[in-house]
Design an enzyme around this catalytic site. Structure first.
Site, PDB file in Angstrom:
ATOM      1  N   TYR A 191       0.813  -1.217   0.000  1.00 45.29           N
ATOM      2  CA  TYR A 191       0.000   0.000   0.000  1.00 45.29           C
ATOM      3  C   TYR A 191       0.850   1.272   0.000  1.00 45.29           C
ATOM      4  CZ  TYR A 191      -4.470  -2.349   0.788  1.00 45.29           C
ATOM      5  OH  TYR A 191      -5.607  -3.096   0.639  1.00 45.29           O
ATOM      6  N   LYS A 205       3.430 -14.989   4.392  1.00 51.63           N
ATOM      7  CA  LYS A 205       3.699 -15.935   3.306  1.00 51.63           C
ATOM      8  C   LYS A 205       5.216 -16.063   3.254  1.00 51.63           C
ATOM      9  CE  LYS A 205       2.464 -18.364  -0.367  1.00 51.63           C
ATOM     10  NZ  LYS A 205       1.646 -19.589  -0.361  1.00 51.63           N
ATOM     11  N   ASP A 264      -2.448 -18.433   2.820  1.00 53.19           N
ATOM     12  CA  ASP A 264      -3.368 -19.299   2.063  1.00 53.19           C
ATOM     13  C   ASP A 264      -4.037 -20.314   2.996  1.00 53.19           C
ATOM     14  OD1 ASP A 264      -0.789 -20.352   2.289  1.00 53.19           O
ATOM     15  OD2 ASP A 264      -0.700 -21.161   0.254  1.00 53.19           O
ATOM     16  N   ASP A 303      -6.142  -6.774   4.572  1.00 56.18           N
ATOM     17  CA  ASP A 303      -7.302  -6.299   3.807  1.00 56.18           C
ATOM     18  C   ASP A 303      -8.146  -7.484   3.353  1.00 56.18           C
ATOM     19  OD1 ASP A 303      -8.980  -4.533   2.271  1.00 56.18           O
ATOM     20  OD2 ASP A 303      -7.922  -5.262   0.492  1.00 56.18           O
ATOM     21  N   ASP A 344     -12.173  -9.004   4.837  1.00 58.25           N
ATOM     22  CA  ASP A 344     -13.436  -9.220   4.105  1.00 58.25           C
ATOM     23  C   ASP A 344     -13.890 -10.667   4.302  1.00 58.25           C
ATOM     24  OD1 ASP A 344     -13.651  -6.605   3.105  1.00 58.25           O
ATOM     25  OD2 ASP A 344     -13.974  -7.254   1.036  1.00 58.25           O
TER      26      ASP A 344
HETATM   27  C1  IPM Z   1     -10.515  -1.317   3.390  1.00 54.20           C
HETATM   28  C2  IPM Z   1     -10.616  -0.921   1.930  1.00 54.20           C
HETATM   29  C3  IPM Z   1      -9.425  -0.043   1.552  1.00 54.20           C
HETATM   30  C4  IPM Z   1      -8.164  -0.862   1.769  1.00 54.20           C
HETATM   31  C5  IPM Z   1      -9.434   0.532   0.128  1.00 54.20           C
HETATM   32  C6  IPM Z   1     -10.722   1.233  -0.200  1.00 54.20           C
HETATM   33  C7  IPM Z   1      -8.274   1.459  -0.078  1.00 54.20           C
HETATM   34  O1  IPM Z   1     -10.697  -2.045   1.127  1.00 54.20           O
HETATM   35  O2  IPM Z   1     -10.505  -0.414   4.245  1.00 54.20           O
HETATM   36  O3  IPM Z   1     -10.475  -2.515   3.686  1.00 54.20           O
HETATM   37  O4  IPM Z   1      -7.754  -1.615   0.872  1.00 54.20           O
HETATM   38  O5  IPM Z   1      -7.579  -0.728   2.840  1.00 54.20           O
HETATM   39 MN    MN Z   2     -10.889  -3.897   2.222  1.00 63.09          MN
END
Ligand code: IPM
Ligand code: MN
Ligand code: NAD
Length: 326
Positions: free
Chosen positions: A121, A171, A204, A228, A232
């Site tokens: 990032y 990893k 993984d 990140d 999710d």
């Molecule tokens: C998150 C989002 C951000 C990230 C994006 C929108 C830059 O996906 O906060 O998880 O990747 O950190």
């Molecule tokens: Mn995200």
């Protein structure tokens, strides 16, 4: 004294879920003074503004920032994500992204500590010979001893106050430079925390465990990109992304921390009134807790955990949670 909160509703479902979060905070009786910032993709399309320096200067005097989601398909990728969201994390040095996953119908109760200022990032890289058949794009991963160590220390402290178990996810079998720095730092800091049991998973394999046995985790520490993706997935296995909250922390409190749901602006459901505001509401609870309002935060968390609140659309869920925290 009222807490001074900068509010960035942002794009898509962002403003809608933040409105519910502010409604619930008001219902707790905790006094907040909010300042609205019209920022995000919609603002950019109107006048080209992404994040003025004067705005950042104003934020430094606030107690916290509360953000919905930013980014929209009408704006080229990265303009808002890098220019606004990542810039906030970097200039305010919000080096820990603390993402809890607690899902009472199951045994899931873990926290991902995501390093929030480095890795892929950071912005290292670029193009050579762009647009030619010989073009090259690089996007390096930046890992500093300082950056890794401060995230790892935060995770050890956190695990010490929980069930005493910390897993490094990386990893190391392939990323032998970055992984080596992470592993050595993790092992050195571990020696200072004899009360915390440690473990290591390749990212993984961690994806398998997230789906098949997420209850094995207490605290996880990992780099920016792995964190990140894993968060999710964490949301998806613990009730849905609409419940996943996060805190972008400056643990030293030399400036404001920023609180936002894990999810984005959800263009596919924006404007329909169906987004779940619980992730934003729980992010608001983390904000209150960080500001010393632990009792109000606990009331919000309890209300969100009541399945009776999780019925209907954005406003109905917000109203049900607000009614229970009064
Ligand atoms: C998150 C989002 C951000 C990230 C994006 C929108 C830059 O996906 O906060 O998880 O990747 O950190
Ligand atoms: Mn995200
Ligand atoms: P997203 O998180 O916006 O949506 C992914 C999926 O989850 C969609 O199907 C969406 O409908 C669903 N979803 C998300 N939040 C929900 C909620 N509260 N209730 C119910 N369903 C929900 O991810 P995306 O579509 O990849 O990204 C859309 C935009 O948001 C992009 O511009 C991205 O960069 C941005 N984004 C911003 C943030 C942030 O501001 N913190 C975080 C992630 C993505």
């Amino acid at each position: 004294m009222a807490h001074r909160i900068g509010v960035i509703g942002g794009d898509g479902i962002g403003p809608d879920v933040i409105a519910e979060g502010l409604k619930v905070i008001a219902a707790t009786g905790v006094a907040v003074d909010t300042v609205d910032y019209d920022l995000g993709g919609a603002r950019y399309l109107r006048d080209g503004v992404v994040l003025p320096d004067e705005t950042i200067d104003e934020w430094r005097h606030l107690d916290a920032l509360y953000l919905g989601a930013v980014g929209t398909p009408d704006v080229p990728p990265g303009v808002i994500e890098r220019g606004l969201l990542l810039k906030m994390r970097f200039v305010l040095d919000l080096y820990v992204n603390h993402r809890p996953f607690l899902y009472p119908p199951s045994d899931i109760d873990f926290v991902v500590v995501r390093e929030n200022t480095e890795g892929t990032y950071a912005g290292e890289g670029g193009f050579l010979r762009r647009g030619t058949p010989h073009e090259i794009a690089t996007q390096g991963s930046v890992n500093t001893r300082k950056g890794v160590e401060r995230a790892v220390r935060y995770a050890f402290d956190l695990a010490g106050g929980r069930r005493g178990h910390l897993t490094l996810v990386h990893k190391t079998n392939v990323l032998t430079f970055a992984g080596d720095l992470w592993e050595r730092t993790f092992d050195e800091v571990a020696a200072e925390y004899p009360g915390v049991d440690t473990d290591y998973n390749h990212v993984d394999a961690a994806c398998i465990h997230f789906v098949q046995a997420p209850e094995r985790y207490d605290v996880i520490v990992t780099d920016n990109l792995f964190g990140d993706i894993l968060t999710d997935l964490g949301g998806a296995v613990s009730g849905g992304i609409g419940l996943a909250s996060s805190a972008n922390l400056n643990p030293a409190r030399t400036g404001p921390s920023m609180f936002e749901p894990v999810h984005g602006s959800a263009p596919d459901i924006a404007g329909q009134g169906v987004a779940n505001p619980t992730a934003a509401i729980l992010s608001g609870a983390m904000m209150l807790d960080f500001l010393g309002e632990a009792e109000a935060a606990v009331r919000i968390q309890a209300a969100c955990a009541d399945p009776a609140t999780q019925v209907g659309g954005t406003e109905a869920i917000g109203d049900a949670i607000a009614a229970r925290v009064r």
